[in-house]
Design a protein around this motif. Structure first.
Motif, PDB file in Angstrom:
ATOM      1  N   LYS A   1       5.981   6.113   0.863  1.00  0.00           N
ATOM      2  CA  LYS A   1       6.582   4.640   0.905  1.00  0.00           C
ATOM      3  C   LYS A   1       5.500   3.577   0.528  1.00  0.00           C
ATOM      4  O   LYS A   1       4.216   3.832   0.483  1.00  0.00           O
ATOM      5  CB  LYS A   1       6.835   4.605   2.589  1.00  0.00           C
ATOM      6  N   HIS A   2       6.146   2.443   0.285  1.00  0.00           N
ATOM      7  CA  HIS A   2       5.228   1.299   0.173  1.00  0.00           C
ATOM      8  C   HIS A   2       5.150   0.215   1.456  1.00  0.00           C
ATOM      9  O   HIS A   2       6.169  -0.111   1.813  1.00  0.00           O
ATOM     10  CB  HIS A   2       5.672   0.456  -1.168  1.00  0.00           C
ATOM     11  N   HIS A   3       4.164   0.352   2.028  1.00  0.00           N
ATOM     12  CA  HIS A   3       3.876  -0.391   3.119  1.00  0.00           C
ATOM     13  C   HIS A   3       3.375  -1.957   3.010  1.00  0.00           C
ATOM     14  O   HIS A   3       2.334  -2.085   1.963  1.00  0.00           O
ATOM     15  CB  HIS A   3       2.888   0.312   4.160  1.00  0.00           C
ATOM     16  N   GLN A   4       3.860  -2.959   3.453  1.00  0.00           N
ATOM     17  CA  GLN A   4       3.436  -4.272   3.271  1.00  0.00           C
ATOM     18  C   GLN A   4       2.401  -4.417   4.192  1.00  0.00           C
ATOM     19  O   GLN A   4       2.837  -4.406   5.206  1.00  0.00           O
ATOM     20  CB  GLN A   4       4.721  -5.160   3.190  1.00  0.00           C
ATOM     21  N   ILE A   5       1.169  -4.722   3.797  1.00  0.00           N
ATOM     22  CA  ILE A   5       0.136  -4.858   4.615  1.00  0.00           C
ATOM     23  C   ILE A   5      -0.410  -6.297   4.626  1.00  0.00           C
ATOM     24  O   ILE A   5      -0.815  -6.909   3.705  1.00  0.00           O
ATOM     25  CB  ILE A   5      -1.216  -4.098   4.180  1.00  0.00           C
TER      26      ILE A   5
ATOM     27  N   LEU B   1       0.840  -1.113   0.064  1.00  0.00           N
ATOM     28  CA  LEU B   1       0.149  -0.042   0.186  1.00  0.00           C
ATOM     29  C   LEU B   1       1.112   1.219   0.101  1.00  0.00           C
ATOM     30  O   LEU B   1       1.845   1.239   0.794  1.00  0.00           O
ATOM     31  CB  LEU B   1      -0.781   0.149   1.117  1.00  0.00           C
ATOM     32  N   LYS B   2       0.675   2.084  -1.014  1.00  0.00           N
ATOM     33  CA  LYS B   2       1.481   3.429  -1.032  1.00  0.00           C
ATOM     34  C   LYS B   2       1.003   4.381  -0.133  1.00  0.00           C
ATOM     35  O   LYS B   2      -0.400   4.631  -0.080  1.00  0.00           O
ATOM     36  CB  LYS B   2       1.428   3.996  -2.518  1.00  0.00           C
ATOM     37  N   GLY B   3       1.710   5.079   0.821  1.00  0.00           N
ATOM     38  CA  GLY B   3       1.335   6.018   1.772  1.00  0.00           C
ATOM     39  C   GLY B   3       2.368   6.782   2.266  1.00  0.00           C
ATOM     40  O   GLY B   3       3.403   6.134   2.558  1.00  0.00           O
ATOM     41  N   ASP B   4       2.473   8.076   2.681  1.00  0.00           N
ATOM     42  CA  ASP B   4       3.573   8.708   3.038  1.00  0.00           C
ATOM     43  C   ASP B   4       4.562   8.554   2.323  1.00  0.00           C
ATOM     44  O   ASP B   4       6.030   8.402   2.772  1.00  0.00           O
ATOM     45  CB  ASP B   4       3.831   8.595   4.578  1.00  0.00           C
TER      46      ASP B   4
ATOM     47  N   LEU C   1      -9.007  -5.184  -3.690  1.00  0.00           N
ATOM     48  CA  LEU C   1      -7.896  -6.198  -3.105  1.00  0.00           C
ATOM     49  C   LEU C   1      -8.204  -6.997  -1.836  1.00  0.00           C
ATOM     50  O   LEU C   1      -7.404  -7.876  -1.562  1.00  0.00           O
ATOM     51  CB  LEU C   1      -6.758  -5.077  -2.378  1.00  0.00           C
ATOM     52  N   LEU C   2      -9.408  -6.888  -1.369  1.00  0.00           N
ATOM     53  CA  LEU C   2      -9.591  -7.663  -0.056  1.00  0.00           C
ATOM     54  C   LEU C   2     -10.255  -8.831  -0.421  1.00  0.00           C
ATOM     55  O   LEU C   2     -11.330  -8.933  -0.904  1.00  0.00           O
ATOM     56  CB  LEU C   2     -10.495  -6.630   1.062  1.00  0.00           C
ATOM     57  N   PRO C   3     -10.187 -10.238   0.321  1.00  0.00           N
ATOM     58  CA  PRO C   3     -10.805 -11.340   0.130  1.00  0.00           C
ATOM     59  C   PRO C   3     -12.130 -11.113   0.762  1.00  0.00           C
ATOM     60  O   PRO C   3     -12.426 -10.752   1.966  1.00  0.00           O
ATOM     61  CB  PRO C   3     -10.013 -12.258   0.968  1.00  0.00           C
ATOM     62  N   LYS C   4     -13.341 -11.321   0.007  1.00  0.00           N
ATOM     63  CA  LYS C   4     -14.544 -10.934   0.348  1.00  0.00           C
ATOM     64  C   LYS C   4     -14.897 -12.271   1.586  1.00  0.00           C
ATOM     65  O   LYS C   4     -15.883 -11.674   2.448  1.00  0.00           O
ATOM     66  CB  LYS C   4     -15.612 -11.476  -0.735  1.00  0.00           C
TER      67      LYS C   4
ATOM     68  N   SER D   1      -3.824   6.648   2.488  1.00  0.00           N
ATOM     69  CA  SER D   1      -3.512   6.244   0.941  1.00  0.00           C
ATOM     70  C   SER D   1      -4.525   7.138   0.152  1.00  0.00           C
ATOM     71  O   SER D   1      -5.674   7.092   0.392  1.00  0.00           O
ATOM     72  CB  SER D   1      -3.370   4.781   0.850  1.00  0.00           C
ATOM     73  N   TYR D   2      -3.783   7.548  -1.155  1.00  0.00           N
ATOM     74  CA  TYR D   2      -4.495   8.252  -1.987  1.00  0.00           C
ATOM     75  C   TYR D   2      -5.263   7.361  -3.024  1.00  0.00           C
ATOM     76  O   TYR D   2      -4.760   6.907  -4.034  1.00  0.00           O
ATOM     77  CB  TYR D   2      -3.709   9.213  -2.603  1.00  0.00           C
ATOM     78  N   GLN D   3      -6.494   6.958  -2.824  1.00  0.00           N
ATOM     79  CA  GLN D   3      -7.268   6.144  -3.554  1.00  0.00           C
ATOM     80  C   GLN D   3      -8.655   5.915  -2.902  1.00  0.00           C
ATOM     81  O   GLN D   3      -9.025   6.442  -1.916  1.00  0.00           O
ATOM     82  CB  GLN D   3      -6.671   4.592  -3.723  1.00  0.00           C
ATOM     83  N   LYS D   4      -9.498   5.583  -3.988  1.00  0.00           N
ATOM     84  CA  LYS D   4     -10.946   5.319  -3.440  1.00  0.00           C
ATOM     85  C   LYS D   4     -11.163   4.040  -2.808  1.00  0.00           C
ATOM     86  O   LYS D   4     -10.528   2.967  -2.925  1.00  0.00           O
ATOM     87  CB  LYS D   4     -11.603   5.298  -4.769  1.00  0.00           C
ATOM     88  N   ILE D   5     -12.126   4.024  -1.658  1.00  0.00           N
ATOM     89  CA  ILE D   5     -12.382   2.709  -1.002  1.00  0.00           C
ATOM     90  C   ILE D   5     -13.043   1.748  -1.926  1.00  0.00           C
ATOM     91  O   ILE D   5     -12.719   0.530  -1.621  1.00  0.00           O
ATOM     92  CB  ILE D   5     -13.371   3.262   0.156  1.00  0.00           C
ATOM     93  N   SER D   6     -13.727   2.118  -3.131  1.00  0.00           N
ATOM     94  CA  SER D   6     -14.130   0.982  -3.700  1.00  0.00           C
ATOM     95  C   SER D   6     -13.010   0.161  -4.735  1.00  0.00           C
ATOM     96  O   SER D   6     -13.046  -0.916  -4.919  1.00  0.00           O
ATOM     97  CB  SER D   6     -15.222   1.624  -4.787  1.00  0.00           C
TER      98      SER D   6
END
Length: 234
Positions: free
Chosen positions: A144-148, A139-142, A184-187, A174-179
């Motif tokens: 940097k790329h953070h491993q989540i 995930l890109k934030g600040d 990326l998330l397992p349902k 992070s600069y992106q839309k929640i949709s």
């Protein structure tokens, strides 16, 4: 390697494109210009393969600038004005992106514009790395790329054009839309309970009325998402 130049009078537009391009290894930034005259001077001294071009700029519009180029590179227009699309295609642009555009739509424009084996391999690698069954993602934030790791993720909150990702011991913006992030998330492990909130099912402590308690956070349940919570309760 494909070298690109951004021409746009809005600094935030530069940041959006740069953030997207950082995920594609075959793209490398050559420069930033904030009006057409800067771009003319830059291209007199440098060569690029791809130009991200805004239309509505002071003094000289993007299309008027484009008409001055004897041998223009590939052009992807990025604009808030849909009414100029026909004129753009008459100028032989590769694609026309309406702001704000998603990362998925951006990738489609790149694939359409750069039809090379290298491009396809890079996109395939990105898709593989972001599949939700690998247990983690970047995930890109600040800057940097953070491993989540999915197991560390408590919930996600939308905040304008940004999202706040709440982890066990951290919070990342992070600069992106929640949709887009939801894809990326397992349902099976995450659930949308509000237009502005996605939560991890296994991090729920309590469900009381129209609120869910996760750690010390009280998260509202949206009226249109109550069905999702009812299904969770069986």
């Amino acid at each position: 390697m494909t070298y690109y130049l951004i021409v746009d009078d809005e600094p935030i537009a530069h940041r959006v494109i740069e953030n997207y391009c950082e995920n594609l290894q075959h793209l490398k930034k050559k420069g930033n210009c904030y009006n057409a005259f800067e771009a003319i001077q830059f291209l007199n001294e440098n060569t690029v393969d791809l130009l991200f071009l805004d239309i509505n700029m002071p003094k000289l519009s993007g299309f008027d600038f484009l008409k001055t180029l004897p041998n223009p590179p590939k052009i992807i227009v990025t604009t808030a004005y849909k009414e100029f699309a026909l004129e753009g295609y008459e100028l032989n642009i590769s694609d026309y992106l309406l702001k704000p555009f998603s990362f998925e739509r951006f990738i489609k424009a790149i694939n359409k514009t750069i039809d090379t084996t290298q491009s396809k391999k890079s996109i395939a690698k990105l898709i593989t790395e972001t599949k939700p069954d690998v247990g983690s993602f970047f995930l890109k934030g600040d800057k940097k790329h953070h491993q989540i790791h999915f197991d560390d993720l408590l919930f996600v909150e939308a905040s304008g054009h940004f999202i706040k990702v709440y982890l066990k011991n951290d919070m990342i913006v992070s600069y992106q839309k929640i949709s887009d992030f939801e894809k990326l998330l397992p349902k099976s492990d995450f659930i949308r309970i509000h237009k502005s909130f996605i939560i991890a099912k296994n991090k729920i402590k309590q469900i009381e009325g129209n609120r869910i308690l996760i750690d010390l956070h009280k998260i509202p349940i949206g009226q249109t998402y109550k069905k999702n919570v009812n299904n969770l309760l069986g």
